[in-house]
Design a protein around this motif. Sequence first.
Motif, PDB file in Angstrom:
ATOM      1  N   ILE A 196       3.548   8.733   4.498  1.00 24.20           N
ATOM      2  CA  ILE A 196       2.416   9.381   5.151  1.00 24.20           C
ATOM      3  C   ILE A 196       2.932  10.449   6.107  1.00 24.20           C
ATOM      4  CG2 ILE A 196       1.067   7.269   4.929  1.00 24.20           C
ATOM      5  CD1 ILE A 196       1.329   6.894   7.940  1.00 24.20           C
ATOM      6  N   GLU A 197       2.160  11.508   6.265  1.00 26.01           N
ATOM      7  CA  GLU A 197       2.579  12.643   7.084  1.00 26.01           C
ATOM      8  C   GLU A 197       1.770  12.792   8.365  1.00 26.01           C
ATOM      9  OE1 GLU A 197       2.428  16.087   4.625  1.00 26.01           O
ATOM     10  OE2 GLU A 197       3.981  15.374   3.242  1.00 26.01           O
ATOM     11  N   VAL A 230      -1.616  10.869  10.992  1.00 25.96           N
ATOM     12  CA  VAL A 230      -2.236   9.612  11.402  1.00 25.96           C
ATOM     13  C   VAL A 230      -3.268   9.184  10.364  1.00 25.96           C
ATOM     14  CG1 VAL A 230      -3.574   8.447  13.194  1.00 25.96           C
ATOM     15  CG2 VAL A 230      -1.870  10.168  13.824  1.00 25.96           C
ATOM     16  N   GLU A 231      -3.187   7.915   9.966  1.00 22.07           N
ATOM     17  CA  GLU A 231      -4.148   7.359   9.015  1.00 22.07           C
ATOM     18  C   GLU A 231      -4.720   6.071   9.584  1.00 22.07           C
ATOM     19  OE1 GLU A 231      -2.687   6.922   5.061  1.00 22.07           O
ATOM     20  OE2 GLU A 231      -1.927   8.986   4.929  1.00 22.07           O
ATOM     21  N   GLN A 232      -5.989   5.826   9.290  1.00 26.05           N
ATOM     22  CA  GLN A 232      -6.652   4.617   9.764  1.00 26.05           C
ATOM     23  C   GLN A 232      -6.693   3.570   8.648  1.00 26.05           C
ATOM     24  OE1 GLN A 232      -8.076   7.757  10.584  1.00 26.05           O
ATOM     25  NE2 GLN A 232      -7.101   7.518  12.596  1.00 26.05           N
ATOM     26  N   VAL A 233      -6.479   2.317   9.023  1.00 27.77           N
ATOM     27  CA  VAL A 233      -6.587   1.204   8.095  1.00 27.77           C
ATOM     28  C   VAL A 233      -7.306   0.060   8.803  1.00 27.77           C
ATOM     29  CG1 VAL A 233      -4.541   1.778   6.744  1.00 27.77           C
ATOM     30  CG2 VAL A 233      -4.322   0.308   8.754  1.00 27.77           C
ATOM     31  N   GLN A 285       0.826  -1.205   0.000  1.00 31.78           N
ATOM     32  CA  GLN A 285       0.000   0.000   0.000  1.00 31.78           C
ATOM     33  C   GLN A 285       0.861   1.256   0.000  1.00 31.78           C
ATOM     34  OE1 GLN A 285      -3.067   0.115   3.063  1.00 31.78           O
ATOM     35  NE2 GLN A 285      -2.791   2.327   3.333  1.00 31.78           N
ATOM     36  N   GLU A 338      -6.081   0.825  17.073  1.00 30.52           N
ATOM     37  CA  GLU A 338      -6.661   2.135  17.346  1.00 30.52           C
ATOM     38  C   GLU A 338      -7.459   2.127  18.665  1.00 30.52           C
ATOM     39  OE1 GLU A 338      -8.781   5.559  14.678  1.00 30.52           O
ATOM     40  OE2 GLU A 338      -9.467   3.510  14.453  1.00 30.52           O
ATOM     41  N   GLU A 340       0.892   5.890  12.316  1.00 31.75           N
ATOM     42  CA  GLU A 340       1.294   7.192  12.855  1.00 31.75           C
ATOM     43  C   GLU A 340       2.785   7.409  12.655  1.00 31.75           C
ATOM     44  OE1 GLU A 340       1.360   9.436  17.221  1.00 31.75           O
ATOM     45  OE2 GLU A 340       0.866   7.299  17.063  1.00 31.75           O
ATOM     46  N   ALA A 365      -4.258   2.160  13.425  1.00 32.54           N
ATOM     47  CA  ALA A 365      -3.797   3.519  13.144  1.00 32.54           C
ATOM     48  C   ALA A 365      -2.332   3.467  12.720  1.00 32.54           C
ATOM     49  CB  ALA A 365      -3.967   4.407  14.365  1.00 32.54           C
ATOM     50  N   ARG A 416      -9.461  -2.349  13.621  1.00 27.55           N
ATOM     51  CA  ARG A 416      -9.147  -0.983  13.189  1.00 27.55           C
ATOM     52  C   ARG A 416      -7.750  -0.614  13.688  1.00 27.55           C
ATOM     53  NH1 ARG A 416     -13.344   2.111  11.425  1.00 27.55           N
ATOM     54  NH2 ARG A 416     -12.267   4.018  12.089  1.00 27.55           N
TER      55      ARG A 416
END
Length: 268
Positions: free
Chosen positions: A238-239, A241-244, A231, A268, A255, A253, A251
């Motif tokens: 990534i800059e 926090v993103e959820q996947v 991915q 998460e 970071e 996170a 779930r």
Amino acid sequence: MIQDKGIYLLFERGKRPDRAAVREFTAANANVSLSFDPADVHLRLVGGSDAVIDRNNVASASGREASGGWLELLFNGLTFDLDGLAPEATSPPPHFEHAFDFSAPERAESFEALHLAPGEHLAGGERALPVVRGMIALARDLAHHFENLRAIVWPPAHSIVGRRFFESTVTAWLDGGAFPALGLTAFDQAEDGAIQSVGLAHFIGQEIRIEPPLSDDAVAATRLGVRLVNQLVLAGAIEGVEQVIAPDGTRLAMEPIENGRIVRVRIE
């Protein structure tokens, strides 16, 4: 001297190809041509006529020996240098820590190496995905052509990959499948039990770290890591926090930490 750019191709001792063998390879592959041979007094221009050059001046300008065992190959519009051709001396392959489809008794030191790397025209863009993809594709074609090629060593991941596994995973990627995360990246277990990637930073400038308790099952954590590497190679660093969602529906996170060098993956 070990070079940290490019990829190493390991051959059985005494079976390393020479100039003539590489010329036969280019003749058999429509996507590859010989763009420069420092042992020749002519430079064949693609689609044009021969232009007489002074190969000593060219070698001097590039810092290479005119008589050295190297060639410049043009592959899909990109130039790559192939070093270590027989009968010239070759450097030993770099140290590796992660083996894929390569048995422990087969020591890399028992093989002879060619080194394939982006040409000087690509200086500064060695890590760009199109350049890496082209180089890996050319290495795959070389592996397919030369039966005595046994494995490749990929320095960014400190990995050695057996020929068959390399060919199959890279071909799947080039045909639109998943990135070959097991080989072009690898995974180590930290003292606290976390699973961390090795070599992803070569592509996006970041490594991923899968935190406990996600990493308690090392096999499942590695599978998750493979999915995340695929991915991130597609999407880039990534800059925030993103959820996947994990394969089991958990779930997660992602970071960035340590000034963005590491992407921590946690529940998460």
